[in-house]
Motif scaffolding. Sequence first.
Motif, mmCIF file in Angstrom:
data_model
loop_
_atom_site.group_PDB
_atom_site.id
_atom_site.type_symbol
_atom_site.label_atom_id
_atom_site.label_comp_id
_atom_site.label_asym_id
_atom_site.label_seq_id
_atom_site.Cartn_x
_atom_site.Cartn_y
_atom_site.Cartn_z
ATOM 1 N N VAL A 1 0.838 -1.205 0.000
ATOM 2 C CA VAL A 1 0.000 0.000 0.000
ATOM 3 C C VAL A 1 0.872 1.253 0.000
ATOM 4 N N ASN A 2 2.027 1.165 0.642
ATOM 5 C CA ASN A 2 2.906 2.319 0.763
ATOM 6 C C ASN A 2 3.931 2.455 -0.358
ATOM 7 N N PHE A 3 4.294 1.334 -1.011
ATOM 8 C CA PHE A 3 5.425 1.400 -1.936
ATOM 9 C C PHE A 3 5.166 0.849 -3.342
ATOM 10 N N ALA A 4 4.052 0.156 -3.571
ATOM 11 C CA ALA A 4 3.771 -0.390 -4.913
ATOM 12 C C ALA A 4 3.145 0.699 -5.773
ATOM 13 N N ARG A 5 3.923 1.256 -6.678
ATOM 14 C CA ARG A 5 3.472 2.412 -7.453
ATOM 15 C C ARG A 5 2.286 2.073 -8.365
ATOM 16 N N SER A 6 2.213 0.836 -8.845
ATOM 17 C CA SER A 6 1.093 0.456 -9.715
ATOM 18 C C SER A 6 -0.218 0.332 -8.937
ATOM 19 N N PHE A 7 -0.140 0.315 -7.618
ATOM 20 C CA PHE A 7 -1.329 0.394 -6.774
ATOM 21 C C PHE A 7 -1.630 1.838 -6.382
ATOM 22 N N ILE A 8 -0.603 2.558 -5.991
ATOM 23 C CA ILE A 8 -0.775 3.905 -5.438
ATOM 24 C C ILE A 8 -1.303 4.881 -6.483
ATOM 25 N N TYR A 9 -0.701 4.845 -7.681
ATOM 26 C CA TYR A 9 -0.952 5.893 -8.674
ATOM 27 C C TYR A 9 -1.909 5.455 -9.775
ATOM 28 N N THR A 10 -3.027 4.841 -9.375
ATOM 29 C CA THR A 10 -4.022 4.460 -10.375
ATOM 30 C C THR A 10 -5.407 4.514 -9.754
ATOM 31 N N THR A 11 -6.397 4.764 -10.578
ATOM 32 C CA THR A 11 -7.778 4.786 -10.114
ATOM 33 C C THR A 11 -8.231 3.375 -9.734
ATOM 34 N N ALA A 12 -8.934 3.260 -8.639
ATOM 35 C CA ALA A 12 -9.434 1.970 -8.189
ATOM 36 C C ALA A 12 -10.452 1.407 -9.174
ATOM 37 N N ALA A 13 -10.633 0.089 -9.142
ATOM 38 C CA ALA A 13 -11.609 -0.569 -10.018
ATOM 39 C C ALA A 13 -13.028 -0.101 -9.695
ATOM 40 N N ALA A 14 -13.877 -0.100 -10.714
ATOM 41 C CA ALA A 14 -15.265 0.326 -10.551
ATOM 42 C C ALA A 14 -16.072 -0.710 -9.769
ATOM 43 N N PRO A 15 -17.129 -0.289 -9.084
ATOM 44 C CA PRO A 15 -17.940 -1.225 -8.293
ATOM 45 C C PRO A 15 -18.489 -2.407 -9.087
ATOM 46 N N GLU A 16 -18.880 -2.199 -10.351
ATOM 47 C CA GLU A 16 -19.406 -3.304 -11.160
ATOM 48 C C GLU A 16 -18.381 -4.432 -11.294
ATOM 49 N N SER A 17 -17.118 -4.055 -11.483
ATOM 50 C CA SER A 17 -16.055 -5.051 -11.611
ATOM 51 C C SER A 17 -15.865 -5.814 -10.304
ATOM 52 N N ILE A 18 -15.891 -5.089 -9.182
ATOM 53 C CA ILE A 18 -15.713 -5.727 -7.881
ATOM 54 C C ILE A 18 -16.892 -6.632 -7.553
ATOM 55 N N ALA A 19 -18.092 -6.193 -7.868
ATOM 56 C CA ALA A 19 -19.283 -7.002 -7.604
ATOM 57 C C ALA A 19 -19.255 -8.299 -8.409
ATOM 58 N N THR A 20 -18.797 -8.232 -9.652
ATOM 59 C CA THR A 20 -18.729 -9.432 -10.494
ATOM 60 C C THR A 20 -17.765 -10.454 -9.925
ATOM 61 N N LEU A 21 -16.559 -10.015 -9.533
ATOM 62 C CA LEU A 21 -15.597 -10.989 -9.020
ATOM 63 C C LEU A 21 -16.064 -11.552 -7.675
ATOM 64 N N LEU A 22 -16.687 -10.727 -6.843
ATOM 65 C CA LEU A 22 -17.174 -11.208 -5.553
ATOM 66 C C LEU A 22 -18.314 -12.204 -5.746
ATOM 67 N N ALA A 23 -19.176 -11.927 -6.703
ATOM 68 C CA ALA A 23 -20.262 -12.859 -7.016
ATOM 69 C C ALA A 23 -19.720 -14.200 -7.490
ATOM 70 N N SER A 24 -18.702 -14.172 -8.337
ATOM 71 C CA SER A 24 -18.089 -15.420 -8.810
ATOM 72 C C SER A 24 -17.543 -16.239 -7.647
ATOM 73 N N TYR A 25 -16.880 -15.569 -6.734
ATOM 74 C CA TYR A 25 -16.319 -16.265 -5.574
ATOM 75 C C TYR A 25 -17.413 -16.867 -4.691
ATOM 76 N N MET A 26 -18.500 -16.163 -4.523
ATOM 77 C CA MET A 26 -19.584 -16.660 -3.680
ATOM 78 C C MET A 26 -20.234 -17.911 -4.277
ATOM 79 N N LEU A 27 -20.213 -18.021 -5.603
ATOM 80 C CA LEU A 27 -20.791 -19.184 -6.279
ATOM 81 C C LEU A 27 -19.791 -20.328 -6.454
ATOM 82 N N LEU A 28 -18.515 -20.006 -6.357
ATOM 83 C CA LEU A 28 -17.445 -20.953 -6.705
ATOM 84 C C LEU A 28 -17.487 -22.276 -5.930
ATOM 85 N N PRO A 29 -17.686 -22.273 -4.607
ATOM 86 C CA PRO A 29 -17.588 -23.540 -3.865
ATOM 87 C C PRO A 29 -18.553 -24.625 -4.317
ATOM 88 N N GLU A 30 -19.733 -24.235 -4.804
ATOM 89 C CA GLU A 30 -20.756 -25.225 -5.155
ATOM 90 C C GLU A 30 -20.772 -25.591 -6.635
#
Length: 383
Positions: free
Chosen positions: A255-284
């Motif tokens: 968080v303090n030293f990775a420049r490709s994390f620090i100096y870029t806009t965070a992912a949009a909520p739609e992208s985060i919701a999609t990956l989280l949904a995939s994970y929630m369905l993954l076990p079954e």
Amino acid sequence: MEIKKNPIPKQLQKALQERETAGTLRHLSEESYLIDFYSNDYIGLAKNAAVRTKAHSLLEEYPLQNGSTGSRLLSGNYPLIRKAEGYLAAFHGAEKGLLFNSGYDANLGIFSSIPQKGDVVLYDQYIHASIRDGLQLNKAQNFKFKHNSLADLEEKLKRFAPSATTLYIATEAVFSMDGDTPDLPAMVALAKQYNAYIIIDEAHSVGIFGNKGEGLCQALGIEKDIFLRLITFGKGIGAHGALVVAQTEVIDYLVNFARSFIYTTAAAPESIATLLASYMLLPELKERDLLHENIVFFREKAHTLAKEKGITFIDSSSAIQGLIIPDSQKVKQMAARLQARGMGIKPILSPTVPKGEERLRICLHSYNTKEEINLLFQTISEE
């Protein structure tokens, strides 16, 4: 209306001409195929309707927000992205996780910031280009070892252990072009012997291996012995982005030293919701079992054809299979023959793989049928 073209720098034109002469000039394709043997959507989550429905319900739990509005350290650390990091870290048995916008961004951040002057990074010679690019940005010494060779790795560990401030080992759980895997338990034993830290890219193992698709490290029970794991979402998870999992202090460092994390806009909520949904369905998901059935079926067919025709398939128990055709023109001709029958398979040429190791990269999926795999082998075997 014709657009006036200005001359481009001669060096750029020369590079393009050299690629064209060698038959390796890349183009973006708009083709689509009835049979998918080329995408990384191994268990079909990228087109799973339940994922879209679940993602929509996740977004409904939060106030309307289409964009992240800024970097994570400014305004982009919104509630859904924090929820996702906690959920995914727990899923992968880690203390903490950090989301990046892509696997490339994550590897660039990891390998440019963690290894320091006086450190030594030993990396597999077939490591992904994103890791190589990250290594070029650090102040450590970086040396490759022969692909999946524990003997060569140990020789280099012996050589550098006395002088290195810190030793790192970088490898992949499943290699993207060969589909093979290193002997990770033996590598862990070596790392302990020489006090080295292992960094593993699990891009092509997550969703495929493990009781719930957690990845190869958790399937082998070695996740606690790994310094840092990279999980990407564009393959088995069917989404976009990447997650780094490690101890809390390592994540705090990034968080303090990775420049490709620090100096870029965070992912949009739609992208985060999609990956989280995939994970929630993954076990079954039953699709993971279907994929492994197809892998076994493919390998049996490949073994038979290799004996009959003397051709070379790369030994792989993953979703990625490879047929070596060591000639750029011949491998392109074979790919064109398969594509003409509706099969999406792309030739992999130098410099993506070493010259003389050109191949067809064949991706298997849960939704491929036995008839499709039979058609593939029938076409390959034709003279």
